[in-house]
Design a protein around this motif. Structure first.
Motif, PDB file in Angstrom:
ATOM      1  N   ILE A  42      86.824  64.029 120.370  1.00  0.00           N
ATOM      2  CA  ILE A  42      87.385  65.386 120.377  1.00  0.00           C
ATOM      3  C   ILE A  42      86.280  66.416 120.197  1.00  0.00           C
ATOM      4  O   ILE A  42      86.253  67.450 120.873  1.00  0.00           O
ATOM      5  N   ASP A  43      85.349  66.139 119.287  1.00  0.00           N
ATOM      6  CA  ASP A  43      84.227  67.058 119.068  1.00  0.00           C
ATOM      7  C   ASP A  43      83.364  67.164 120.322  1.00  0.00           C
ATOM      8  O   ASP A  43      82.942  68.261 120.705  1.00  0.00           O
ATOM      9  N   ALA A  44      83.098  66.023 120.964  1.00  0.00           N
ATOM     10  CA  ALA A  44      82.267  66.030 122.169  1.00  0.00           C
ATOM     11  C   ALA A  44      82.955  66.799 123.296  1.00  0.00           C
ATOM     12  O   ALA A  44      82.299  67.527 124.043  1.00  0.00           O
ATOM     13  N   LEU A  45      84.274  66.646 123.399  1.00  0.00           N
ATOM     14  CA  LEU A  45      85.034  67.343 124.437  1.00  0.00           C
ATOM     15  C   LEU A  45      85.278  68.810 124.107  1.00  0.00           C
ATOM     16  O   LEU A  45      85.554  69.609 124.995  1.00  0.00           O
ATOM     17  N   GLY A  46      85.216  69.138 122.837  1.00  0.00           N
ATOM     18  CA  GLY A  46      85.616  70.487 122.424  1.00  0.00           C
ATOM     19  C   GLY A  46      87.116  70.669 122.627  1.00  0.00           C
ATOM     20  O   GLY A  46      87.587  71.771 122.894  1.00  0.00           O
ATOM     21  N   ALA A  47      87.878  69.576 122.502  1.00  0.00           N
ATOM     22  CA  ALA A  47      89.298  69.575 122.849  1.00  0.00           C
ATOM     23  C   ALA A  47      90.150  70.485 121.980  1.00  0.00           C
ATOM     24  O   ALA A  47      91.198  70.937 122.417  1.00  0.00           O
ATOM     25  N   THR A  48      89.728  70.766 120.766  1.00  0.00           N
ATOM     26  CA  THR A  48      90.557  71.597 119.888  1.00  0.00           C
ATOM     27  C   THR A  48      89.970  72.983 119.628  1.00  0.00           C
ATOM     28  O   THR A  48      90.538  73.758 118.860  1.00  0.00           O
ATOM     29  N   VAL A  49      88.882  73.290 120.284  1.00  0.00           N
ATOM     30  CA  VAL A  49      88.225  74.590 120.074  1.00  0.00           C
ATOM     31  C   VAL A  49      89.166  75.748 120.404  1.00  0.00           C
ATOM     32  O   VAL A  49      89.180  76.766 119.709  1.00  0.00           O
ATOM     33  N   PHE A  51      92.145  76.037 119.864  1.00  0.00           N
ATOM     34  CA  PHE A  51      93.145  76.243 118.829  1.00  0.00           C
ATOM     35  C   PHE A  51      92.623  77.093 117.681  1.00  0.00           C
ATOM     36  O   PHE A  51      93.392  77.478 116.801  1.00  0.00           O
ATOM     37  N   ASP A  52      91.328  77.374 117.672  1.00  0.00           N
ATOM     38  CA  ASP A  52      90.741  78.162 116.595  1.00  0.00           C
ATOM     39  C   ASP A  52      91.334  79.564 116.510  1.00  0.00           C
ATOM     40  O   ASP A  52      91.327  80.168 115.450  1.00  0.00           O
ATOM     41  N   ASN A  53      91.834  80.082 117.616  1.00  0.00           N
ATOM     42  CA  ASN A  53      92.350  81.451 117.633  1.00  0.00           C
ATOM     43  C   ASN A  53      93.828  81.550 117.293  1.00  0.00           C
ATOM     44  O   ASN A  53      94.368  82.652 117.253  1.00  0.00           O
ATOM     45  N   ILE A  54      94.498  80.421 117.056  1.00  0.00           N
ATOM     46  CA  ILE A  54      95.941  80.484 116.789  1.00  0.00           C
ATOM     47  C   ILE A  54      96.249  81.322 115.557  1.00  0.00           C
ATOM     48  O   ILE A  54      97.017  82.288 115.633  1.00  0.00           O
ATOM     49  N   ALA A  93      92.937  71.868 109.330  1.00  0.00           N
ATOM     50  CA  ALA A  93      92.545  70.457 109.263  1.00  0.00           C
ATOM     51  C   ALA A  93      93.706  69.534 109.613  1.00  0.00           C
ATOM     52  O   ALA A  93      93.498  68.447 110.156  1.00  0.00           O
ATOM     53  N   ASP A  94      94.939  69.976 109.332  1.00  0.00           N
ATOM     54  CA  ASP A  94      96.115  69.173 109.693  1.00  0.00           C
ATOM     55  C   ASP A  94      96.195  68.998 111.208  1.00  0.00           C
ATOM     56  O   ASP A  94      96.515  67.913 111.699  1.00  0.00           O
ATOM     57  N   LEU A  95      95.908  70.061 111.926  1.00  0.00           N
ATOM     58  CA  LEU A  95      95.946  69.992 113.391  1.00  0.00           C
ATOM     59  C   LEU A  95      94.835  69.089 113.913  1.00  0.00           C
ATOM     60  O   LEU A  95      95.043  68.309 114.847  1.00  0.00           O
ATOM     61  N   GLU A  96      93.666  69.154 113.291  1.00  0.00           N
ATOM     62  CA  GLU A  96      92.563  68.279 113.696  1.00  0.00           C
ATOM     63  C   GLU A  96      92.933  66.814 113.467  1.00  0.00           C
ATOM     64  O   GLU A  96      92.654  65.961 114.305  1.00  0.00           O
TER      65      GLU A  96
END
Length: 170
Positions: A42-49, A51-54, A93-96
């Motif tokens: 996930i970190d390599a893909l940036g898959a949750t980046v 979501f930072d603006n939610i 962190a729950d979403l991560e």
């Protein structure tokens, strides 16, 4: 009536315990090593980046709505909503964790390692960086190609229909 109330409390307690056990069973579906591998992918893909603006977006919308309803209290509204948003920030962190669990259930540990290895490589990073540009250009090329095909289909079909039925369709 008292017996019924006691029965209701017993059912409620049973449901709560059952729900907590279901959560524990689901959490056991993946190992901590799988979660770690999923986090790396996930970190390599940036898959949750994205979501930072939610939370900041939700806070801004709430402030705008509250300020519209009470414009004389803008500073108080901004302060309170910002304070509450900061208090909720650790829940990110729950979403991560949920994302890692989803990836861990979707891919094997070996696949997750391969994903992380690839997207951490120079070519993987280039794909993440330049892939959207290539896709955008490909879509443009497909639109131009489709326009040419549509034009040629119309011209050639009209010529053929003219010889077959003697009239050119509009």
């Amino acid at each position: 009536m008292t017996k019924f109330a006691g029965f209701g409390r017993t059912i409620a307690a049973t449901l709560i315990v059952s729900a907590s056990l279901v959560g524990a069973v689901k959490a056991q579906d993946v190992t901590e090593d799988q979660i770690k591998a999923a986090r790396a992918a996930i970190d390599a893909l940036g898959a949750t980046v994205n979501f930072d603006n939610i939370l900041p977006s939700l806070a801004e919308r709430m402030k705008a709505s509250l300020i519209q309803a009470s414009p004389n209290h803008e500073s108080e509204i901004n302060a309170v909503v910002d304070e509450q948003a900061l208090a909720l920030a650790p829940r990110r962190a729950d979403l991560e964790r949920e994302a890692a669990t989803i990836y861990a259930k979707t891919f094997t540990q070996e696949e997750l390692k391969a994903i992380a290895d690839f997207y951490n490589s120079p070519v993987g990073k280039k794909l993440l960086r330049d892939g959207p540009i290539a896709v955008r250009e490909l879509v443009k090329a497909a639109e131009i190609w489709a326009s040419g095909i549509q034009r040629d289909l119309s011209v050639e079909s009209s010529k053929k229909l003219e010889t077959v039925i003697g009239a050119v369709p509009p």
